[in-house]
Design an enzyme around this catalytic site. Structure first.
Site, short mmCIF file in Angstrom:
data_model
loop_
_atom_site.label_atom_id
_atom_site.label_comp_id
_atom_site.label_asym_id
_atom_site.label_seq_id
_atom_site.Cartn_x
_atom_site.Cartn_y
_atom_site.Cartn_z
N SER B 157 4.36 -1.46 -3.35
CA SER B 157 5.11 -2.71 -3.50
C SER B 157 5.87 -2.73 -4.83
CB SER B 157 4.12 -3.88 -3.37
OG SER B 157 4.80 -5.09 -3.27
N ASP B 322 4.95 -4.17 8.25
CA ASP B 322 5.28 -4.79 6.95
C ASP B 322 6.62 -5.50 7.09
OD1 ASP B 322 5.86 -5.45 4.34
OD2 ASP B 322 5.50 -3.44 3.53
N HIS B 355 2.22 -6.02 4.99
CA HIS B 355 2.45 -5.46 3.66
C HIS B 355 1.14 -4.98 3.01
CE1 HIS B 355 4.75 -4.80 0.07
NE2 HIS B 355 4.02 -5.62 -0.65
#
Lengths: 201, 382
Positions: B157, B322, B355
């Site tokens: 991320s 995601d 995610h």
């Protein structure tokens, strides 16, 4: 060395930037990186193959030719685009050939010959879809959905204005065989074609 | 709490604080005259200092990536699934460095630290930090640790953005950049979610323009809402469906507005817990760092031009469900790397967790991550 790799590497010049469509476990690209100092990428969808490529240091991109195409690659961005034993497994081989020569100066394509005498013989005798070492699947589960013969492929090239620079024919073990050279469409099991656009030298 | 430590754990670890006296100039134009970075390390640095791996954390992360701080800890570090003996980032082979980034709230200098100029917490006076600033401070930390070149810089991320930024800002100081579930820039939708989070915080009456420390209070409500909306974007519809479905806490509807559905009570609980342990100003800062990240910006939006100076190899991984940073965002990065003729490998991993999948070990994710890091280790001579 496998005869097909031996043949293909002769056509790859030192430092060539190469794209390998359906690169498998990366054997060929690894070989070209080490022997020819080639750079480039392999495209693959088989998870185990992708992991093996990463482990041996081959740049591999998970990309499906059928569903994603090759739009993300720029025109003339490679010296050579390779496709070994995968043309028969894509939905539109004709479009893939166009794309190969959009991306690269030259293409190298290998595929199994569906007109090999043993396949013809098997079909004639048993009336069942032939199976062989190169094509070890049943008709309903085969990934090889676009099987063709050497003559079919060459006819498509003519129709598309694709020039065949060289053709080498080998047997199922990728060995050269004089018989296969003599009568390729009957006796050759696998052909290695080197192609380019008609207007290219 | 673990009764005994699992064999593949780095064990009990103790964070260390590194104090920096040399001023650091930040992208916003401000300078921090001195600052602290809190760091954990796992494994041993080898003799030729070639086996160091930097772990970059995401929005709410910190230095405690693996192991336990004490035998009383309920949970190990946030990326314990991937860091440890025999794990993808194998601490038998790598020297792993994990820090709390500047602007954080877990010990490194941030908005809740004392501003030496005033003797009070910085609060809103703490400068906005960018991904580039983090990478700069991480390079100074590498200097301090005697690491000239990382075997790999790894992050998920926002952490993946740091791994990418490293390849651009210090191309000679890393061999591999690993960006997992990341993005080369936020989309309008991403920024919109961040803005909702910030509005939730700044509109809390207890926020006091960011000076809540002086009022001996916390904008709990705002931070809780920010976390709730953020948390939704970390999960997938399918994973929320599987975990909660439409399950009620009691048998029947109560025709009111309390938390009746399990998902409501889960989100409230997560939000409340988070609001007790995380600093609201840090949350604002981290979301802004995300918004601003766009290495292609100064190259007319062309990331491949930005990547021209990179010389490391890249591994990019995305997860099928995601929707915060979709596989398409990762592919944008990969395509720019291909256009720039950089060495890059990419895989989209099938995982149902949205995610958050980058924190959860699935067989294929573990296999790929392990295979790639094994090669990194071999190249580093370990």
């Amino acid at each position: 060395m496998r005869a097909d790799l031996e043949i293909i590497q002769q056509w790859v010049k030192p430092g060539h930037h190469v794209l390998d469509l359906g690169c498998g476990d990366g054997t060929l690209l690894d070989f070209l990186q080490r022997e020819r100092n080639a750079s480039g990428y392999g495209l693959e969808i088989n998870p185990d193959h992708i992991t093996t490529c990463m482990s041996r240091g081959v740049s591999v991109i998970e990309q499906n030719l059928d569903t994603q195409g090759l739009d993300n690659f720029e025109d003339n961005s490679f010296d050579i685009v390779l496709m070994t034993q995968a043309l028969q497994a894509v939905r539109r081989p004709d479009k893939v050939l166009d794309e190969m020569l959009r991306l690269g100066d030259e293409g190298i394509v290998t595929f199994p010959n569906f007109a090999h005498w043993r396949l013809r013989w098997g079909l004639a005798l048993s009336g069942r879809m032939p199976e062989s070492e190169a094509l070890p699947y049943k008709w309903y589960n085969t990934p090889n959905i676009r099987l063709c013969t050497f003559q079919d492929f060459e006819a498509l090239c003519r129709q598309k204005g694709i020039r065949i620079k060289s053709r080498r024919v080998v047997d199922g073990q990728h060995q050269n065989s004089w018989l296969a050279r003599l009568w390729p469409n009957l006796l050759g099991e696998i052909a290695i074609y080197r192609i380019t656009r008609e207007n290219r030298s | 709490m673990p009764d005994s430590l699992p064999a593949d754990s780095v064990g009990v670890v103790t964070p260390q604080t590194y104090h920096f006296e040399t001023p650091i100039e930040l992208a916003c134009g401000h300078t921090l005259d001195s600052y602290d970075l809190v760091v954990e390390t796992y494994g041993e640095l080898n003799a030729d200092r070639s086996n160091a791996v930097l772990i970059c954390h995401a929005l709410s992360g910190h230095h405690h990536a693996a192991g336990y701080h004490s035998m009383d800890d309920r949970k190990p570090g946030w990326w314990d699934t991937c860091i440890g003996p025999g794990k993808p980032v194998d601490t038998n082979r790598f020297f792993v460095v994990s820090l709390n980034n500047l602007g954080g709230c877990h010990g490194s200098t941030g908005p809740n630290s004392i501003n030496p100029a005033t003797g009070k917490p910085y609060g809103p006076d703490f400068p906005v930090i960018t991904v580039g600033d983090w990478v700069k401070s991480q390079a100074l930390l590498a200097d301090r640790l005697g690491i000239d070149c990382w075997a790999a810089v790894v992050g998920g991320s926002l952490g993946g953005m740091q791994a990418l930024q490293w390849s651009l800002d210090y191309p000679d100081r890393l061999k591999h950049s690993v960006a997992i579930a990341s993005s080369p820039r936020l989309t309008a939708q991403n920024i919109a979610f961040n803005e909702v989070a910030r509005q939730a915080i700044t509109s809390d009456r207890e926020f006091h323009e960011g000076r809540y420390y002086d009022f001996d209070t916390l904008p709990r409500r705002g931070l809780m809402l920010a976390r709730m909306v953020g948390h939704i974007t970390y999960l997938s519809d399918a994973s929320m469906g599987e975990k909660f479905g439409r399950e009620l806490r009691d048998q029947a509807y109560k025709f009111g507005y309390d938390a009746e559905f399990q998902v409501e009570s889960y989100l409230r609980y997560q939000g409340e817990r988070f609001s007790e342990v995380f600093d609201a100003n840090t949350y604002l800062l981290m979301t802004r760092a995300l918004d601003y990240f766009d290495p292609a910006y100064e190259f007319g939006g062309d990331l491949s031009k930005a990547l021209a100076r990179a010389s490391c190899e890249f591994l990019v991984l995305s997860f099928s469900t995601d929707w915060r940073f979709t596989p398409a965002r990762s592919e944008e990065m990969v395509n720019a790397m291909i256009a720039a003729r950089k060495k890059v490998s990419y895989a989209e991993i099938d995982a149902p967790w949205g995610h958050d999948a980058f924190l959860i070990p699935t067989p294929r994710y573990t296999d790929i991550f392990t295979a790639y890091m094994d090669r990194v280790a071999r190249e580093a001579g370990t």
